[in-house]
Design a protein around this motif. Structure first.
Motif, short mmCIF file in Angstrom:
data_model
loop_
_atom_site.label_atom_id
_atom_site.label_comp_id
_atom_site.label_asym_id
_atom_site.label_seq_id
_atom_site.Cartn_x
_atom_site.Cartn_y
_atom_site.Cartn_z
N ARG A 470 0.87 -1.18 0.00
CA ARG A 470 0.00 0.00 0.00
C ARG A 470 0.90 1.23 0.00
NH1 ARG A 470 -3.33 -0.51 4.80
NH2 ARG A 470 -4.57 -1.89 3.49
N VAL A 471 0.73 2.08 -0.98
CA VAL A 471 1.53 3.30 -1.09
C VAL A 471 0.60 4.50 -1.06
CG1 VAL A 471 3.10 4.65 -2.53
CG2 VAL A 471 3.42 2.17 -2.31
N ARG A 472 0.93 5.46 -0.22
CA ARG A 472 0.13 6.68 -0.07
C ARG A 472 1.02 7.88 -0.35
NH1 ARG A 472 -4.52 8.13 2.95
NH2 ARG A 472 -4.49 10.25 3.84
N LEU A 473 0.54 8.80 -1.18
CA LEU A 473 1.27 10.01 -1.50
C LEU A 473 0.42 11.20 -1.07
CD1 LEU A 473 3.87 11.08 -2.85
CD2 LEU A 473 2.62 11.14 -5.02
N GLU A 474 1.00 12.07 -0.24
CA GLU A 474 0.24 13.20 0.30
C GLU A 474 1.19 14.34 0.61
OE1 GLU A 474 -1.50 12.10 4.09
OE2 GLU A 474 0.17 10.74 4.45
N VAL A 475 0.64 15.47 0.97
CA VAL A 475 1.43 16.63 1.36
C VAL A 475 1.42 16.73 2.87
CG1 VAL A 475 1.66 19.14 1.22
CG2 VAL A 475 0.93 17.83 -0.79
N VAL A 476 2.62 16.80 3.45
CA VAL A 476 2.79 16.95 4.88
C VAL A 476 3.74 18.12 5.12
CG1 VAL A 476 3.54 15.88 7.03
CG2 VAL A 476 2.42 14.49 5.28
N ALA A 477 3.26 19.13 5.86
CA ALA A 477 4.08 20.31 6.18
C ALA A 477 4.66 20.94 4.91
CB ALA A 477 5.20 19.95 7.16
N GLY A 478 3.84 20.96 3.86
CA GLY A 478 4.24 21.62 2.63
C GLY A 478 5.12 20.80 1.72
N GLU A 479 5.37 19.53 2.05
CA GLU A 479 6.23 18.68 1.22
C GLU A 479 5.48 17.41 0.82
OE1 GLU A 479 10.51 18.09 2.22
OE2 GLU A 479 9.88 18.95 4.14
N PRO A 480 5.74 16.89 -0.39
CA PRO A 480 5.16 15.59 -0.76
C PRO A 480 5.86 14.47 0.00
CG PRO A 480 6.59 16.38 -2.51
CD PRO A 480 6.54 17.48 -1.49
N VAL A 481 5.08 13.58 0.57
CA VAL A 481 5.61 12.47 1.36
C VAL A 481 4.94 11.19 0.89
CG1 VAL A 481 5.85 11.44 3.66
CG2 VAL A 481 6.03 13.92 3.37
N ALA A 482 5.74 10.17 0.62
CA ALA A 482 5.21 8.85 0.28
C ALA A 482 5.34 7.95 1.50
CB ALA A 482 5.98 8.25 -0.89
N THR A 483 4.28 7.21 1.77
CA THR A 483 4.30 6.21 2.83
C THR A 483 4.07 4.85 2.20
OG1 THR A 483 3.43 7.76 4.46
CG2 THR A 483 3.25 5.43 4.99
N VAL A 484 4.97 3.91 2.47
CA VAL A 484 4.84 2.56 1.93
C VAL A 484 4.56 1.60 3.08
CG1 VAL A 484 7.37 2.25 1.99
CG2 VAL A 484 5.97 0.73 0.59
N HIS A 485 3.57 0.78 2.90
CA HIS A 485 3.12 -0.13 3.95
C HIS A 485 3.06 -1.55 3.39
CE1 HIS A 485 -0.14 -1.06 7.26
NE2 HIS A 485 0.97 -1.74 7.43
N THR A 486 3.91 -2.41 3.89
CA THR A 486 3.86 -3.83 3.57
C THR A 486 4.01 -4.62 4.86
OG1 THR A 486 6.22 -4.37 3.32
CG2 THR A 486 5.15 -3.29 1.45
N ALA A 487 3.65 -5.89 4.81
CA ALA A 487 3.84 -6.78 5.95
C ALA A 487 5.11 -7.62 5.81
CB ALA A 487 2.63 -7.70 6.10
N ALA A 488 5.95 -7.28 4.83
CA ALA A 488 7.17 -8.03 4.58
C ALA A 488 8.19 -7.73 5.68
CB ALA A 488 7.74 -7.67 3.21
N ALA A 489 8.70 -8.78 6.30
CA ALA A 489 9.54 -8.61 7.49
C ALA A 489 10.94 -8.14 7.13
CB ALA A 489 9.61 -9.92 8.27
N GLU A 490 11.36 -7.08 7.80
CA GLU A 490 12.75 -6.63 7.76
C GLU A 490 13.50 -7.39 8.86
OE1 GLU A 490 16.10 -5.54 7.26
OE2 GLU A 490 14.96 -4.05 6.13
N VAL A 491 14.42 -8.26 8.43
CA VAL A 491 15.14 -9.09 9.39
C VAL A 491 16.64 -8.80 9.39
CG1 VAL A 491 13.41 -10.93 9.28
CG2 VAL A 491 15.40 -11.01 7.76
N GLY A 492 16.98 -7.60 8.87
CA GLY A 492 18.38 -7.22 8.82
C GLY A 492 18.95 -7.18 7.42
N GLN A 493 18.16 -7.61 6.43
CA GLN A 493 18.68 -7.71 5.06
C GLN A 493 18.60 -6.39 4.31
OE1 GLN A 493 15.60 -8.13 5.89
NE2 GLN A 493 14.25 -8.77 4.24
N GLY A 494 17.85 -5.41 4.83
CA GLY A 494 17.79 -4.11 4.18
C GLY A 494 16.56 -3.87 3.34
N LEU A 495 15.49 -4.61 3.58
CA LEU A 495 14.27 -4.45 2.79
C LEU A 495 13.67 -3.06 2.95
CD1 LEU A 495 12.07 -5.72 0.98
CD2 LEU A 495 10.92 -6.44 3.07
N VAL A 496 13.72 -2.52 4.16
CA VAL A 496 13.17 -1.19 4.39
C VAL A 496 13.82 -0.17 3.46
CG1 VAL A 496 13.10 0.70 6.06
CG2 VAL A 496 12.45 -1.60 6.77
N THR A 497 15.13 -0.28 3.29
CA THR A 497 15.84 0.64 2.41
C THR A 497 15.41 0.46 0.96
OG1 THR A 497 17.70 0.31 3.92
CG2 THR A 497 18.13 1.54 1.91
#
Length: 756
Positions: A470-497
């Protein structure tokens, strides 16, 4: 209007600073064992001391009398179905009537202090009738051997692969038997988590895991609750490597939380961790290769036996991978493979990095060396001669429909600079055991070994493998911000990045927020099988594309200009002119959710093992250089160099890190890592006695990354994490054989195997 081109830092192909990196280095990162709630109690598990026994009774009276104890639970307190499991529902949440391995959970205690809970657990009286234990997997299927599970024989899976001439012959025949010991994932963060009741009969579980949704379904089954009443959130994970695919304290903490009405924290000590998760399957392998006198393979036969332990866990899939990939990345006209997994009363075995292919690689690479010697060929060139190329069929008859650079990989590692040959008197610190002044160079010999292997990526044999983003694109404090939401586990491999990099690339925004991983979004699948960058990356890419389409449609409707595109945080016309800022268009947030599936795989034929079982293959090669003291039986790995095709390196630094880490684990299995199990009893459940490579053991590594994009994969990527674990160990074992001249048909290689 002006034309612009922007380059947002941290896009694909960059190596941005990981958001969790500094916190982990400085000790500020919150792992699951750091979780805390002001009014929580502590949970402790009572485990069986026996590998096989009947439970005739459990007396909890004295445990309940301990001041501070708020609950003592047994299987009688399970409100739902007392059965969990990844592939077979054969594992009780709490032992019910029998125990099948040492360390099986029997009862739970909750108290106001962990020491109080442990004291109370010791007061639980369990009346065991000790039963004969099945501890030798080689006799598990023999007549007269007891069944580990009543009503079911000890066979978990029997896989057959038959292709080509059923009775092949060849002028050159080589054969061997090989044995691989039981390896532990050895993650540093113990099994831990916090279960918080919601006061309305539901529970929130914060836990270190690899697959939130499959955990949720199993917890729901035991609690007898629907998914909306059992919510899981990923806590900080201190490594996984397959050992967190199965449940550990998940159900136990939730049971105690719902029973007491209080938050319950559970955190295993190191010795308990060895009993709290599955391990790599030990294996017994018998191989035979037939070849022409010029070295080309004619046929291959393999008989592979995996000890699955007391419960199935991932044994079915491990047998599938070990069988379908078990002859290595070679063209073989005729094959005859039998791969089996069996139940025993040994510790349960399941997923670990490399997943069935690691064990097989030790055997097929040792046999390739023997074949090379028999026909008088160079050990690198015989692999190049027989190595797969794009368009070849593997042993299940599946076309390798993207790059298969076996010859290039093995020749690449051969051609990398070698460490200088030792000349004259050597610094003893560079010698095997030299740091302890055990040798001054007497009896030290150098050897060089090679291995090339391959591994499937993603789930196989018809499993519907997908991820949700799920990806959400919106304006926060005058800037565009994307929020990405997955249930994929970050276990140290760098998936968040990687998720951030994909969003920056596809949407051009600087600020990307990664939502906490939880079950309020659709499943991301397991962080295993080297699949998350491929599958969850594919889902994030698709969700970003959907968001971008909506944004541009909105811009076209607002501005009346067709054929717009995003460039950085600007809306740009076809001619290159900036016509609006992204902020101007985002008057309302845009959010899209995508469930992304890779191309399908199919079950293999049960009689022939033929079929398109896998979605992708990843290839790797290693060269190891070792010094061996043949008088003391000590080994020092001098160099461990590697080449791997990664398709496309989305984050080059992370790719190299994965290759280095995987190589260390493969080297560890070759040299030192083994859980010693005697008659079903684990003899070394500690990091004092279970040895893993440290920074002092790791040699310099030259890492050569090839990028042959897979046209069927998002961005052309290939899974990276598992292949280096598969090819590194066989290369180390080959180097030790080269130094000693001994066949060495078992790993880990022990000092007594080496000495003359």
């Amino acid at each position: 209007m002006t034309s612009t081109e922007t380059r947002t830092a941290g896009r694909l192909g960059d190596s941005p600073l990981r958001p969790d990196g500094t916190l982990k280095v400085t000790g500020e990162f919150a792992y699951s064992s750091d979780l805390w709630h002001d009014d929580m109690v502590w949970g402790v598990t009572l485990r069986s001391p026996h590998p096989s026994a009947r439970i005739r009774g459990i007396d909890i009276t004295d445990a309940l009398k301990v001041p501070g104890v708020s609950a003592v639970l047994t299987s009688a307190d399970v409100p739902g179905e007392n059965a969990v499991g990844l592939e077979h529902l054969d594992t009780p949440a709490l032992a019910d009537g029998v125990v099948r391995y040492q360390g099986e959970p029997v009862a739970l205690v909750a108290a106001d202090h962990p020491e109080t809970a442990r004291r109370a657990a010791k007061r639980i009286v369990v009346d065991y009738e000790v039963l004969p234990a099945v501890t030798d997997p080689r006799t598990a299927l023999s007549d007269g051997t007891p069944w580990v599970h009543a009503g079911h024989d000890n066979l978990v899976r029997d896989l057959k692969i038959r292709r080509g001439d059923p009775s092949p012959t060849a002028p050159v025949v080589v054969a061997l038997d090989f044995e691989v010991g039981m390896q532990d994932q050895a993650f540093l963060g113990p099994e831990s988590g916090l279960a918080v009741p919601d006061g309305e009969g539901g529970v929130d579980l914060y836990v270190a895991t690899q697959w939130l949704h499959v955990d949720q379904s199993q917890v729901c089954r035991v609690l007898g609750l629907p998914p909306e009443r059992v919510r899981l959130t990923l806590a900080g994970v201190g490594g996984a490597f397959g050992g967190r695919e199965d449940l550990s304290m998940h159900v136990h903490a939730c049971l105690l939380a719902l029973h007491t009405g209080k938050p319950v924290k559970m955190s295993y000590a190191r010795d308990e961790s060895f009993f709290g998760h599955v391990h790599r399957h030990p294996a017994w392998l018998r191989y035979e290769f037939g070849a022409r006198e010029t070295g080309e393979l004619v046929y291959a036969k393999a008989d592979i036996l995996f000890d699955g332990g007391a419960y199935a866990s991932s044994t079915t899939a491990v047998v599938g991978n070990g069988g379908t990939l078990g002859l290595g990345p070679y063209r073989i006209p005729s094959v005859h493979v039998d791969a089996r997994g069996v139940y025993t009363n040994n510790p349960p075995c399941g997923a670990m990095r490399g997943f069935g292919c690691v064990q097989a690689a030790f055997a097929h690479e040792a046999l390739m060396d023997e074949l090379a010697d028999r026909v008088g060929m160079d050990r690198v060139e015989i692999r190049a001669l027989n190595g797969m190329v794009e368009g070849d069929l593997n042993i299940t008859g599946q076309v390798i429909d993207s790059a298969a650079p076996v010859a290039e990989l093995i020749r690449t590692v051969r051609d990398l600079p070698l460490p200088a040959d030792p000349v004259g008197e050597r610094d003893i610190r560079e010698l095997p055991g030299g740091a302890s002044n055990t040798t001054h160079g007497e009896g030290v010999r150098r050897g060089i070994g090679y291995a090339v292997t391959y591994k499937n990526v993603g789930f196989s044999e018809g499993f519907d493998d997908y991820s949700t983003a799920r990806v959400r694109l919106e304006v926060v404090a005058g800037e565009p911000v994307a929020t990405v939401h997955t249930a994929a586990a970050e276990v140290g491999q760098g998936l968040v990045t990687i998720e951030q990099q994909i969003c920056r690339t596809e949407l051009g925004v600087e600020r990307v927020v990664v939502h906490p991983k939880d079950t309020t979004v659709g499943s991301g699948g397991s962080t295993s099988a080297s699949r998350q960058t491929y599958v969850t990356g594919g889902a994030v890419k698709a969700a970003c594309e959907a968001v971008r389409t909506t944004v541009l449609k909105r811009a076209t409707e607002s501005l009346g200009i067709p054929e717009l595109r995003l460039d950085g945080e600007k809306i740009v016309a076809a001619g290159g002119d900036v016509v609006a800022s992204l902020v101007e268009i985002l008057t309302e947030p845009v959010e899209e959710t995508v469930e992304w599936h890779h191309r399908p795989t199919f079950p293999i034929d049960p009689e022939t093992g033929q079929g398109n079982a896998h979605v992708q293959y990843a290839f790797s090669a290693h060269r190891a250089v070792v010094d061996v003291d043949v008088e003391l039986g000590l080994v020092k790995v001098v160099a461990l160099d590697t080449a791997q095709d990664v398709g496309r390196a989305l984050n080059p630094d992370a790719v190299v890190g994965q290759i280095q880490g995987g190589s260390a684990q493969g080297m560890g299995l070759a040299l030192m890592e083994e859980i010693i199990v005697q008659d079903g009893i684990v003899k070394n459940p500690s990091f004092t006695d279970y040895l893993i490579p440290t920074i002092l053991d790791m040699p310099p590594m030259q890492v050569k990354v090839l990028e042959y994009a897979d046209p069927h994969a998002p961005y052309g990527v290939r899974g990276v994490g598992e292949p280096p674990t598969i090819s590194s160990g066989p290369a180390v074992a080959a180097a030790i054989r080269a130094a000693t001249g001994k066949p060495l048909r078992r790993v880990p290689v022990r000092p007594e195997h080496i000495t003359f």
